[in-house]
Design a protein around this motif. Structure first.
Motif, PDB file in Angstrom:
ATOM      1  N   GLN A  19      12.377  34.018  21.390  1.00  0.00           N
ATOM      2  CA  GLN A  19      12.319  32.978  20.373  1.00  0.00           C
ATOM      3  C   GLN A  19      13.376  31.898  20.613  1.00  0.00           C
ATOM      4  OE1 GLN A  19       9.547  33.119  18.615  1.00  0.00           O
ATOM      5  NE2 GLN A  19       9.367  34.998  19.812  1.00  0.00           N
ATOM      6  N   PRO A  20      13.017  30.620  20.441  1.00  0.00           N
ATOM      7  CA  PRO A  20      13.981  29.543  20.661  1.00  0.00           C
ATOM      8  C   PRO A  20      14.904  29.271  19.469  1.00  0.00           C
ATOM      9  CG  PRO A  20      11.823  28.631  20.226  1.00  0.00           C
ATOM     10  CD  PRO A  20      11.663  30.131  20.286  1.00  0.00           C
ATOM     11  N   VAL A  21      14.631  29.894  18.330  1.00  0.00           N
ATOM     12  CA  VAL A  21      15.466  29.674  17.151  1.00  0.00           C
ATOM     13  C   VAL A  21      15.428  30.926  16.276  1.00  0.00           C
ATOM     14  CG1 VAL A  21      13.624  28.652  15.733  1.00  0.00           C
ATOM     15  CG2 VAL A  21      15.996  28.028  15.281  1.00  0.00           C
ATOM     16  N   PHE A  22      16.523  31.163  15.562  1.00  0.00           N
ATOM     17  CA  PHE A  22      16.532  32.200  14.533  1.00  0.00           C
ATOM     18  C   PHE A  22      17.398  31.718  13.380  1.00  0.00           C
ATOM     19  CE2 PHE A  22      20.323  33.312  16.860  1.00  0.00           C
ATOM     20  CZ  PHE A  22      21.168  33.931  15.966  1.00  0.00           C
ATOM     21  N   PHE A  23      17.388  32.470  12.297  1.00  0.00           N
ATOM     22  CA  PHE A  23      18.101  32.069  11.090  1.00  0.00           C
ATOM     23  C   PHE A  23      19.018  33.198  10.640  1.00  0.00           C
ATOM     24  CE2 PHE A  23      14.069  29.952  11.373  1.00  0.00           C
ATOM     25  CZ  PHE A  23      14.371  28.633  11.102  1.00  0.00           C
ATOM     26  N   THR A  24      20.196  32.809  10.129  1.00  0.00           N
ATOM     27  CA  THR A  24      21.119  33.771   9.533  1.00  0.00           C
ATOM     28  C   THR A  24      21.145  33.534   8.024  1.00  0.00           C
ATOM     29  OG1 THR A  24      23.091  32.360   9.662  1.00  0.00           O
ATOM     30  CG2 THR A  24      22.588  33.724  11.585  1.00  0.00           C
ATOM     31  N   ALA A  25      21.246  34.596   7.255  1.00  0.00           N
ATOM     32  CA  ALA A  25      21.370  34.496   5.803  1.00  0.00           C
ATOM     33  C   ALA A  25      22.525  35.382   5.366  1.00  0.00           C
ATOM     34  CB  ALA A  25      20.081  34.927   5.118  1.00  0.00           C
ATOM     35  N   THR A  26      23.437  34.786   4.595  1.00  0.00           N
ATOM     36  CA  THR A  26      24.597  35.510   4.068  1.00  0.00           C
ATOM     37  C   THR A  26      24.878  35.016   2.657  1.00  0.00           C
ATOM     38  OG1 THR A  26      26.143  33.869   4.975  1.00  0.00           O
ATOM     39  CG2 THR A  26      25.690  35.819   6.348  1.00  0.00           C
ATOM     40  N   ALA A  27      25.713  35.758   1.940  1.00  0.00           N
ATOM     41  CA  ALA A  27      26.103  35.352   0.589  1.00  0.00           C
ATOM     42  C   ALA A  27      27.434  36.001   0.240  1.00  0.00           C
ATOM     43  CB  ALA A  27      25.037  35.764  -0.425  1.00  0.00           C
ATOM     44  N   PRO A  28      28.209  35.336  -0.609  1.00  0.00           N
ATOM     45  CA  PRO A  28      29.438  35.966  -1.092  1.00  0.00           C
ATOM     46  C   PRO A  28      29.093  37.024  -2.138  1.00  0.00           C
ATOM     47  CG  PRO A  28      29.128  33.856  -2.172  1.00  0.00           C
ATOM     48  CD  PRO A  28      28.009  34.004  -1.178  1.00  0.00           C
ATOM     49  N   LEU A  29      30.081  37.802  -2.525  1.00  0.00           N
ATOM     50  CA  LEU A  29      29.860  38.815  -3.558  1.00  0.00           C
ATOM     51  C   LEU A  29      29.726  38.217  -4.953  1.00  0.00           C
ATOM     52  CD1 LEU A  29      32.350  41.594  -2.368  1.00  0.00           C
ATOM     53  CD2 LEU A  29      29.856  41.559  -2.136  1.00  0.00           C
ATOM     54  N   ALA A  30      30.370  37.097  -5.209  1.00  0.00           N
ATOM     55  CA  ALA A  30      30.352  36.487  -6.538  1.00  0.00           C
ATOM     56  C   ALA A  30      28.927  36.104  -6.934  1.00  0.00           C
ATOM     57  CB  ALA A  30      31.252  35.250  -6.572  1.00  0.00           C
ATOM     58  N   ALA A  31      28.566  36.429  -8.161  1.00  0.00           N
ATOM     59  CA  ALA A  31      27.212  36.136  -8.651  1.00  0.00           C
ATOM     60  C   ALA A  31      26.909  34.645  -8.652  1.00  0.00           C
ATOM     61  CB  ALA A  31      27.026  36.703 -10.054  1.00  0.00           C
ATOM     62  N   ASP A  32      27.926  33.822  -8.811  1.00  0.00           N
ATOM     63  CA  ASP A  32      27.701  32.380  -8.826  1.00  0.00           C
ATOM     64  C   ASP A  32      27.994  31.731  -7.468  1.00  0.00           C
ATOM     65  OD1 ASP A  32      30.450  32.722  -8.873  1.00  0.00           O
ATOM     66  OD2 ASP A  32      30.803  31.170 -10.378  1.00  0.00           O
ATOM     67  N   VAL A 176      38.098  27.082   4.562  1.00  0.00           N
ATOM     68  CA  VAL A 176      37.566  27.912   3.475  1.00  0.00           C
ATOM     69  C   VAL A 176      36.107  27.542   3.259  1.00  0.00           C
ATOM     70  CG1 VAL A 176      39.773  28.230   2.275  1.00  0.00           C
ATOM     71  CG2 VAL A 176      38.292  26.329   1.637  1.00  0.00           C
ATOM     72  N   SER A 177      35.346  28.474   2.718  1.00  0.00           N
ATOM     73  CA  SER A 177      33.932  28.222   2.429  1.00  0.00           C
ATOM     74  C   SER A 177      33.802  27.301   1.232  1.00  0.00           C
ATOM     75  CB  SER A 177      33.212  29.542   2.141  1.00  0.00           C
ATOM     76  OG  SER A 177      33.581  30.022   0.862  1.00  0.00           O
ATOM     77  N   ILE A 178      32.574  26.891   0.924  1.00  0.00           N
ATOM     78  CA  ILE A 178      32.362  26.042  -0.247  1.00  0.00           C
ATOM     79  C   ILE A 178      32.686  26.784  -1.541  1.00  0.00           C
ATOM     80  CG2 ILE A 178      30.744  24.463   0.852  1.00  0.00           C
ATOM     81  CD1 ILE A 178      28.449  25.999  -0.346  1.00  0.00           C
ATOM     82  N   ASP A 179      32.767  28.119  -1.485  1.00  0.00           N
ATOM     83  CA  ASP A 179      33.170  28.923  -2.647  1.00  0.00           C
ATOM     84  C   ASP A 179      34.652  29.294  -2.621  1.00  0.00           C
ATOM     85  OD1 ASP A 179      30.567  29.107  -3.876  1.00  0.00           O
ATOM     86  OD2 ASP A 179      30.007  30.471  -2.256  1.00  0.00           O
ATOM     87  N   GLY A 180      35.393  28.780  -1.633  1.00  0.00           N
ATOM     88  CA  GLY A 180      36.825  29.033  -1.566  1.00  0.00           C
ATOM     89  C   GLY A 180      37.235  30.297  -0.831  1.00  0.00           C
ATOM     90  N   LEU A 181      36.329  30.912  -0.075  1.00  0.00           N
ATOM     91  CA  LEU A 181      36.655  32.122   0.694  1.00  0.00           C
ATOM     92  C   LEU A 181      37.263  31.744   2.041  1.00  0.00           C
ATOM     93  CD1 LEU A 181      33.353  34.111   0.084  1.00  0.00           C
ATOM     94  CD2 LEU A 181      35.573  34.516  -1.000  1.00  0.00           C
ATOM     95  N   PRO A 182      38.181  32.538   2.564  1.00  0.00           N
ATOM     96  CA  PRO A 182      38.735  32.246   3.891  1.00  0.00           C
ATOM     97  C   PRO A 182      37.631  32.213   4.941  1.00  0.00           C
ATOM     98  CG  PRO A 182      39.944  34.031   2.826  1.00  0.00           C
ATOM     99  CD  PRO A 182      38.745  33.753   1.966  1.00  0.00           C
ATOM    100  N   ALA A 183      37.686  31.220   5.820  1.00  0.00           N
ATOM    101  CA  ALA A 183      36.672  31.080   6.867  1.00  0.00           C
ATOM    102  C   ALA A 183      37.343  31.319   8.221  1.00  0.00           C
ATOM    103  CB  ALA A 183      35.989  29.721   6.773  1.00  0.00           C
ATOM    104  N   LEU A 184      37.516  30.278   9.020  1.00  0.00           N
ATOM    105  CA  LEU A 184      38.144  30.448  10.331  1.00  0.00           C
ATOM    106  C   LEU A 184      39.631  30.766  10.178  1.00  0.00           C
ATOM    107  CD1 LEU A 184      36.743  27.502  12.470  1.00  0.00           C
ATOM    108  CD2 LEU A 184      36.176  29.914  12.650  1.00  0.00           C
TER     109      LEU A 184
END
Length: 191
Positions: A19-32, A176-184
């Motif tokens: 396949q030439p493309v794939f998708f990743t899906a993730t989410a933080p633990l916070a409900a919002d 940080v992520s858009i939710d304020g989580l540490p990123a790189l």
């Protein structure tokens, strides 16, 4: 009718690797918190490591949402769709880990991707499957693949690794992520 599998082998492995493309899906633990879905492309940048693990190269950009979610909770789903040939969708639900440049495993993992390695590589994401499944994909449209876009590699290929590190540090959603989580983890270790 969908099926589940114990391992990635045979036709599943062949399908993923074709396949030439794939998708990743993730989410933080916070409900919002914000759910993130990201497309991944560049030829040769993902591979099946063994019957339960896949890996892909994570290149820099303006966000690091997937990395931040993996650092917080490790949950990830990868999805490949057949845009040509027989209809099919394959999903790998599992746990992911970003292996950063300063990790002793980084060099060996990157070497396995051969010439797909390139400028602006931040990490190798290793995903261990908990559930492997496929479904029909009857509603996925037929599309023609014309080739990889070269803009990312060209843009970052004109910059030194030090300039790339400065770029990462200057983008708010690399730190940080858009939710304020540490990123790189910064400063970005050199290659």
């Amino acid at each position: 009718m969908g099926k589940t599998y114990d391992r990635i082998e045979g036709r599943l492995k062949e399908f993923i690797e074709a396949q030439p493309v794939f998708f990743t899906a993730t989410a933080p633990l916070a409900a919002d918190g914000h759910v993130n879905v990201s497309p991944k492309g560049r030829s040769g940048t993902w591979r099946v490591l063994d019957e339960r693990r896949v890996a892909y190269l994570d290149f820099g950009g303006s966000h690091a949402e997937t990395i931040s979610h993996l650092r917080e909770n490790g949950r990830i789903t990868l999805m490949w769709c057949a845009f040509d040939g027989p209809p099919n969708i394959v999903r790998v639900h599992g746990t992911g880990e970003p292996v950063f440049r300063d990790d002793p495993r980084f060099a060996e993992l990157v070497a396995g991707f051969g010439e797909a390695d390139g400028p602006a590589l931040r990490a190798v994401v290793v995903v261990t499957a908990k559930l492997i499944s496929d479904t029909c994909g009857f509603a996925v449209p037929l599309m023609d693949y014309r080739g990889d876009r070269t803009l990312h590699a060209e843009y970052f290929g004109r910059r030194s690794d030090e300039e790339f590190a400065t770029y990462c540090a200057g983008k708010p959603h690399n730190v940080v992520s858009i939710d304020g989580l540490p990123a790189l983890p910064l400063p970005l270790p050199p290659r």
